[in-house]
Enzyme design. Structure first.
Site, PDB file in Angstrom:
ATOM      1  N   ASN A 184       0.854  -1.182   0.000  1.00  0.00           N
ATOM      2  CA  ASN A 184       0.000   0.000   0.000  1.00  0.00           C
ATOM      3  C   ASN A 184       0.900   1.246   0.000  1.00  0.00           C
ATOM      4  O   ASN A 184       1.885   1.294   0.727  1.00  0.00           O
ATOM      5  CB  ASN A 184      -0.894   0.005   1.248  1.00  0.00           C
TER       6      ASN A 184
ATOM      7  N   GLY B 188      -4.268   2.718   2.403  1.00  0.00           N
ATOM      8  CA  GLY B 188      -4.225   1.849   3.569  1.00  0.00           C
ATOM      9  C   GLY B 188      -2.851   1.655   4.172  1.00  0.00           C
ATOM     10  O   GLY B 188      -2.675   0.787   5.029  1.00  0.00           O
ATOM     11  N   GLN B 189      -1.863   2.444   3.748  1.00  0.00           N
ATOM     12  CA  GLN B 189      -0.526   2.310   4.336  1.00  0.00           C
ATOM     13  C   GLN B 189      -0.547   2.913   5.733  1.00  0.00           C
ATOM     14  O   GLN B 189      -0.710   4.119   5.896  1.00  0.00           O
ATOM     15  CB  GLN B 189       0.541   2.988   3.477  1.00  0.00           C
ATOM     16  N   SER B 190      -0.397   2.068   6.756  1.00  0.00           N
ATOM     17  CA  SER B 190      -0.466   2.558   8.136  1.00  0.00           C
ATOM     18  C   SER B 190       0.910   2.763   8.761  1.00  0.00           C
ATOM     19  O   SER B 190       1.029   3.461   9.769  1.00  0.00           O
ATOM     20  CB  SER B 190      -1.291   1.602   8.998  1.00  0.00           C
TER      21      SER B 190
ATOM     22  N   HIS C 244       3.183  -7.153   1.942  1.00  0.00           N
ATOM     23  CA  HIS C 244       2.382  -8.196   2.576  1.00  0.00           C
ATOM     24  C   HIS C 244       2.400  -9.399   1.645  1.00  0.00           C
ATOM     25  O   HIS C 244       2.188  -9.252   0.436  1.00  0.00           O
ATOM     26  CB  HIS C 244       0.921  -7.749   2.724  1.00  0.00           C
TER      27      HIS C 244
ATOM     28  N   HIS D  48       6.877  -1.886   2.845  1.00  0.00           N
ATOM     29  CA  HIS D  48       6.676  -3.266   3.251  1.00  0.00           C
ATOM     30  C   HIS D  48       5.764  -3.955   2.252  1.00  0.00           C
ATOM     31  O   HIS D  48       4.917  -3.331   1.623  1.00  0.00           O
ATOM     32  CB  HIS D  48       6.133  -3.385   4.675  1.00  0.00           C
TER      33      HIS D  48
END
Length: 112
Positions: free
Chosen positions: A85, A91-93, A100, A98
């Site tokens: 993301n 949705g990159q928190s 997934h 990174h």
């Protein structure tokens, strides 16, 4: 980056359920798995997202994809999804690149 969660995990300051580690990257299980197999792969060097990939750091990204393929195989996955993301709206928190890796169940499309 001193306040980055994933930099702290990569440095060993915060524990993680590691599945792979070398000098370039770290792979660890997601703390909120969305599939039977769900792990993250991060570069140890701080890169904010895919939007910050440059010719200088691109070799690390290629290495990460080799690690993804090898680790997925070692975990028994022959089919899986790789997601990154980029930005809050996507949705990159955690603002550290990174990937997934999700597998072990049917994936739907569109993803959401």
């Amino acid at each position: 980056m001193s306040d980055c969660l994933f930099c702290k995990i990569a440095a060993g300051e915060i524990p993680s359920a590691k599945v792979y580690e070398d000098e370039v990257c770290l792979a660890f299980r997601d703390i909120d798995p969305q599939a039977p197999t769900h792990f993250l792969v991060i570069p140890k060097a701080h890169i904010g997202s895919v939007a910050e990939i440059t010719p200088e750091n691109a070799p690390a990204i290629a290495h990460i994809f080799q690690v993804i393929a090898r680790t997925a195989r070692e975990l028994g996955l022959d089919s899986y999804r790789v997601v990154s993301n980029i930005g809050a709206q996507a949705g990159q928190s955690v603002p550290h690149l990174h990937f997934h890796v999700l597998g072990g169940r049917d994936m739907t499309w569109p993803p959401g």
